[in-house]
Design a protein around this motif. Structure first.
Motif, mmCIF file in Angstrom:
data_model
loop_
_atom_site.group_PDB
_atom_site.id
_atom_site.type_symbol
_atom_site.label_atom_id
_atom_site.label_comp_id
_atom_site.label_asym_id
_atom_site.label_seq_id
_atom_site.Cartn_x
_atom_site.Cartn_y
_atom_site.Cartn_z
ATOM 1 N N TYR A 57 0.839 -1.196 0.000
ATOM 2 C CA TYR A 57 0.000 0.000 0.000
ATOM 3 C C TYR A 57 0.875 1.248 0.000
ATOM 4 O O TYR A 57 1.853 1.331 0.733
ATOM 5 C CB TYR A 57 -0.885 -0.037 1.246
ATOM 6 N N ALA A 76 2.600 11.839 6.585
ATOM 7 C CA ALA A 76 1.832 11.374 7.739
ATOM 8 C C ALA A 76 1.933 9.869 7.915
ATOM 9 O O ALA A 76 1.710 9.362 9.001
ATOM 10 C CB ALA A 76 0.364 11.776 7.591
ATOM 11 N N SER A 77 2.269 9.155 6.838
ATOM 12 C CA SER A 77 2.237 7.700 6.918
ATOM 13 C C SER A 77 3.582 7.078 7.261
ATOM 14 O O SER A 77 3.666 5.880 7.477
ATOM 15 C CB SER A 77 1.729 7.116 5.597
ATOM 16 N N PHE A 78 4.627 7.884 7.271
ATOM 17 C CA PHE A 78 5.889 7.402 7.836
ATOM 18 C C PHE A 78 5.891 7.747 9.309
ATOM 19 O O PHE A 78 5.529 8.855 9.695
ATOM 20 C CB PHE A 78 7.089 8.065 7.152
ATOM 21 N N GLN A 121 11.978 1.575 8.767
ATOM 22 C CA GLN A 121 10.594 1.328 8.370
ATOM 23 C C GLN A 121 10.543 0.516 7.081
ATOM 24 O O GLN A 121 9.614 -0.239 6.847
ATOM 25 C CB GLN A 121 9.856 2.657 8.217
ATOM 26 N N PHE A 122 11.559 0.698 6.237
ATOM 27 C CA PHE A 122 11.641 -0.091 5.012
ATOM 28 C C PHE A 122 11.916 -1.556 5.353
ATOM 29 O O PHE A 122 11.206 -2.457 4.917
ATOM 30 C CB PHE A 122 12.768 0.467 4.128
ATOM 31 N N MET A 129 8.265 5.843 0.075
ATOM 32 C CA MET A 129 7.130 4.981 0.405
ATOM 33 C C MET A 129 6.874 3.974 -0.721
ATOM 34 O O MET A 129 6.556 2.811 -0.461
ATOM 35 C CB MET A 129 5.892 5.831 0.645
ATOM 36 N N MET A 187 9.342 1.384 -0.267
ATOM 37 C CA MET A 187 8.976 0.524 0.850
ATOM 38 C C MET A 187 7.929 -0.503 0.400
ATOM 39 O O MET A 187 7.989 -1.676 0.770
ATOM 40 C CB MET A 187 8.432 1.378 1.990
ATOM 41 N N TYR A 245 0.208 6.601 10.194
ATOM 42 C CA TYR A 245 1.331 5.663 10.196
ATOM 43 C C TYR A 245 1.016 4.375 10.938
ATOM 44 O O TYR A 245 1.677 3.362 10.729
ATOM 45 C CB TYR A 245 2.637 6.299 10.691
ATOM 46 N N LYS A 288 1.206 -3.048 6.515
ATOM 47 C CA LYS A 288 2.467 -3.730 6.272
ATOM 48 C C LYS A 288 2.392 -5.150 6.832
ATOM 49 O O LYS A 288 3.360 -5.901 6.748
ATOM 50 C CB LYS A 288 3.620 -2.988 6.957
#
Lengths: 551, 318
Positions: free
Chosen positions: A102, A109-111, A120-121, A172, A175, B215, B222
């Motif tokens: 996704y 905002a999403s990291f 995070q990756f 992202m 990722m 997040y 994820k």
């Protein structure tokens, strides 16, 4: 689990009869009402529609996920021969990130702000046991390089706040690719970006899809963008499919009226030419230099705005457009220079301005949601400037509020007693306009007033502003990053970059060549409905070797 | 790092001003109390002459501002003066008791903080379930009762009924550590019950608040495990408010133990300050108040520094 029979030659994703409900107060209301779609390997499907059409909800459902407060009530979601709805929670989790990934609208905002990009990756491959941490890091650097991120070796070791928006969006995408998924859901991945950055990210995403033969669902409200990205398009409205077809067919020959109306939005044009400029400009900004603390934002900018004219100020985020508005309204006193109103200098700080000086310059903001006090009724919101600036009370004030509501095309009886929360986005923005008009100004600053609205609604607002300008000979300073809007309504245009004015003049002169380099870059970055636009533009840029401000 | 050092310097400077104001307020406040040490010691039947002579000996005959300035001068040299009632050096009088109070506070903190955080995280994880409601009801009831009431209930249960812990927490400087822990467990439990609710509820609220952020949704998409989402993605971002409430409660553990110390007759600072107020032994009250105020200032400073250190946005500027 009872493994469903794997059929040969099945599509990668097949959704049938999907129904999703959302919780509103105590009731469950349908959001998605029976949607079917199929997607083959390597294919890109564009989902398009206005806000509330259910695009994102469907995108998430393709991962077997429903947001908190939503539930999938019926339908089958077959991914590579497995019905995701039939799986246990843990089995479903094993698909996410690994086989279906996704990419969210706002990478910023999403990291997670607390962890470095590389952490995070690596999380996805390591937690799912696909790669070791060392392999994941090496792969990250490889992907960052392929996505043409600057200094790919080190950028991953930064925190999200240390990386620009366009780079974050690419990170992202990287990722999402970490486990080489079969399907990626792109949920408005470029909506939060500037146009010059958007084109780069679009090119990246398309490259990636081709390189890895990944299938994708591309969700957007921007037709021109979807035209570049998708092999086929589904138009959604109120949670139902309006029309589905291959991209070129859909663009050249839309069948449904709703689709046609979406296609037609961009045709709006200002109705009348601007009046002859008066000798003294209504508002004149003279050699203004301004800073937030030690950080300089505006460098010696000057421009004029005449009565009855619309001056569009365009530029990317951080170019100083909104800061210029803050200087005019006196919220940010400039370090140098001054602002003249009808030839007289305005005190730099709004606190030193008279009530009448304050009344003459009004503002309308991007987020009508936050610009309206949620606890005040429409009557009080519009009534406040009437009482404050014009000393109106009682029946006279009430009558004027109704007049203003009529003016912005909202039925007074129906709206005067409501709270902002009971209004749609477009209606809220209309209330903001009424509030600005209540002060009876001659000059209104509109700061990205249509950016948060759907195209059809935005067009309604533009038509309204245009009509009000004709009737009340208002001057608008129209701050926007959307060049389509500029083309539609501007008389004059000011192009800003990094706190300086790159070019200013009449709309016709700005939009006709030759352009200064930056204006050229800006104009050529606006996506067009032609599905070949992205290829052509990238090809041209290769020859010109222009780089965006983001790199 | 420069910003942190600057912040520390600035906060220490304002801290000094706060302490000075506190000393002024305490000094004048005590002035308004009826009676003084001479009256207290010599009793109601003392003659005016003997009272005047005794006051002169103690230096109480001098005007208020003279006494204040003299005392302040001493404090700047690290000399808190002597206790009026028993003529011992205040620094020595306070030293042992301060150590005792710190010991009790630390013991309570070691029990309370992990319990509060764990319960908060669990309550957030299983929010709106029976478990969540149970935890909320229990912690809220424990914070709703006055401390002395909780103390007496615990004494009744653990000392009177099952005779497990001593009801008096009487320790001396040569009590071995393990015995100290054993003796102090009951007062520490009382304090724990008082502070857990506050910390637990803020931890729960901070984490729940964060669970709505994009997040966290990303982390779910994820395919990460729930525990990892909470501990790795939510908790680090909730640290700043949690640290603040924890530190505030630590300050309460040190400063607010007065009642608990009195109930358990524990030889700490709280006990000392109560005695000294009764005796009108102002230099001692002054010194104790300053120590309490300094504790607050220093702990709040610690909270601010920790908040910065746990926030990459502040630690690593663009």
């Amino acid at each position: 689990m009872t493994s469903p029979k794997k059929k040969e030659n099945h599509p990668l994703l097949k959704i049938t009869g999907l129904h999703i409900e959302g919780q509103s107060d105590d009731a469950w209301i349908p959001i998605v009402k029976g949607v079917d779609l199929t997607l083959d390997r390597g294919q890109v499907l564009g989902l398009i529609g206005e806000s509330g059409a259910g695009k994102s909800t469907i995108g998430l459902a393709a991962m077997g996920y429903a947001q908190p407060g939503c539930r999938i009530t019926a339908g089958e979601i077959w991914f590579d021969g497995v019905d995701l709805r039939e799986l246990r929670r843990r089995e479903r989790r094993s698909f996410r990130g690994v086989r279906i990934a996704y990419v969210a609208q706002s990478a910023a905002a999403s990291f997670n702000p607390a962890h470095k990009l590389i952490d995070q990756f690596s999380e996805i491959p390591v937690e799912h046991g696909v790669h070791s941490r060392a392999d994941a890091e090496a792969d990250a650097i490889d992907l960052f390089t392929r996505l043409q991120m600057p200094s790919p070796e080190t950028i991953g070791y930064r925190y999200p706040h240390q990386v620009s928006g366009g780079q974050l969006q690419r990170a992202m995408t990287a990722m999402a690719l970490s486990c080489r998924p079969d399907l990626i859901i792109f949920d408005e991945p470029t909506t939060a970006l500037d146009v010059t950055t958007q084109i780069e990210v679009l090119a990246t995403i398309r490259d990636i899809v081709e390189q890895f033969n990944t299938a994708a669902i591309y969700i957007t409200h921007d037709l021109a963008v979807v035209a570049q990205m998708a092999d086929k398009i589904i138009v959604l409205r109120y949670g139902e499919i309006v029309e589905a077809a291959n991209t070129r067919i859909m663009l050249s020959d839309p069948r449904e009226d709703y689709t046609k109306s979406l296609w037609a939005v961009r045709s709006f044009k200002k109705t009348a030419a601007a009046p002859e400029p008066e000798p003294v400009p209504l508002c004149k900004v003279e050699h203004v230099t301004a800073a937030y603390g030690d950080e300089p934002v505006l460098h010696d900018i000057s421009f004029e705005i005449h009565k009855g004219h619309t001056v569009a100020v365009v530029g990317e985020s951080g170019s100083g457009k909104s800061t210029a508005a803050r200087v005019i309204t006196g919220l940010l006193p400039p370090l140098k220079g001054q602002v003249l109103y009808k030839g007289d200098p305005l005190p730099p700080d709004y606190r030193h301005r008279t009530k009448d000086q304050l009344r003459q310059v009004q503002m309308i903001y991007q987020m009508a949601d936050t610009a309206l006090n949620p606890r005040q009724h429409i009557r009080d919101i519009i009534g406040r400037p009437l009482a404050f600036y014009l000393g109106m009370r009682g029946a006279k004030k009430e009558a004027r509020i109704r007049e203003l509501l009529d003016l912005i095309e909202l039925e007074p009886d129906a709206f005067i007693g409501r709270l902002p929360g009971e209004l749609s986005g477009g209606q809220k923005q209309r209330i903001c306009i009424a509030r600005a008009l209540a002060a009876e100004p001659e000059f209104i600053i509109c700061d990205e007033v249509t950016s948060a609205l759907d195209q059809l609604v935005a067009e309604g607002i533009l038509r309204l502003l245009d009509r009000l300008q004709q009737e009340l000979s208002l001057a608008f300073m129209f701050i926007t990053h959307d060049l389509a809007t500029v083309k539609a309504i501007a008389d004059e245009v000011i192009v800003m970059l990094q706190g300086e004015i790159v070019e200013q003049g009449s709309k016709i002169s700005i939009f006709s060549p030759p352009h200064p380099e930056y204006t050229e870059l800006l104009l050529s970055s606006v996506p067009e409905m032609d599905p070949d636009w992205l290829d052509k533009t990238l090809e041209e840029r290769k020859h010109l070797s222009i780089k965006s401000a983001d790199q | 790092m420069g910003t942190i050092l600057k912040l520390i310097a600035k906060r220490l400077a304002t801290g000094l001003v706060v302490l000075w104001l506190v000393s002024l307020i305490i000094f004048s406040g005590l002035e308004f109390l009826p009676g003084d040490l001479a009256q207290e010691i010599l009793g109601q039947s003392a003659t005016p002459e003997s009272l005047a002579a005794f006051r002169k000996e103690l230096g109480l005959d001098q005007p208020m501002h003279t006494r204040y300035l003299k005392w302040l001068g001493g404090v700047f040299h690290g000399d808190f003066g002597k206790s009026l009632s028993n003529q011992r050096q205040i620094s020595e009088l306070i030293g042992v008791r301060f150590a005792n109070t710190m010991f009790l506070a630390s013991l309570a903190a070691i029990i309370a903080v992990p319990i509060a955080l764990t319960l908060g995280i669990l309550a957030a994880l299983y929010r709106n379930t029976f478990f969540d409601r149970l935890i909320n009801v229990l912690t809220l009831s424990s914070i709703s009762f006055p401390e002395f009431f909780i103390a007496y209930i615990l004494i009744y249960l653990f000392s009177v009924k099952i005779n497990f812990f001593p009801s008096l927490a009487n320790i001396s400087p040569d009590t071995p550590l393990w015995d100290r822990v054993y003796i102090c467990l009951l007062p520490a439990m009382t304090l724990t019950l008082v502070v857990v609710a506050h910390m637990m509820r803020l931890t729960r609220a901070s984490i729940i608040n964060l669970l709505a952020s994009p997040y966290i949704e990303m982390a779910k998409l994820k395919g990460l495990k729930k525990a990892r989402i909470i501990l790795y993605h939510a908790l680090p971002n909730a640290l700043a408010p949690i640290i603040n409430v924890v530190v505030l409660n630590l300050a309460y553990l040190i400063v607010g133990v007065v009642i608990v110390e009195v109930v358990f007759v524990y030889p700490g600072l709280g006990q000392l300050i109560v005695d000294s107020v009764q005796k009108r032994d102002m230099p001692v009250v002054q010194a104790c108040s300053l120590i309490f105020a300094a504790t607050y200032v220093l702990l709040n400073l610690t909270a601010d520094i920790l908040s910065i250190i746990t926030n990459p946005r502040m630690l690593y500027p663009k």
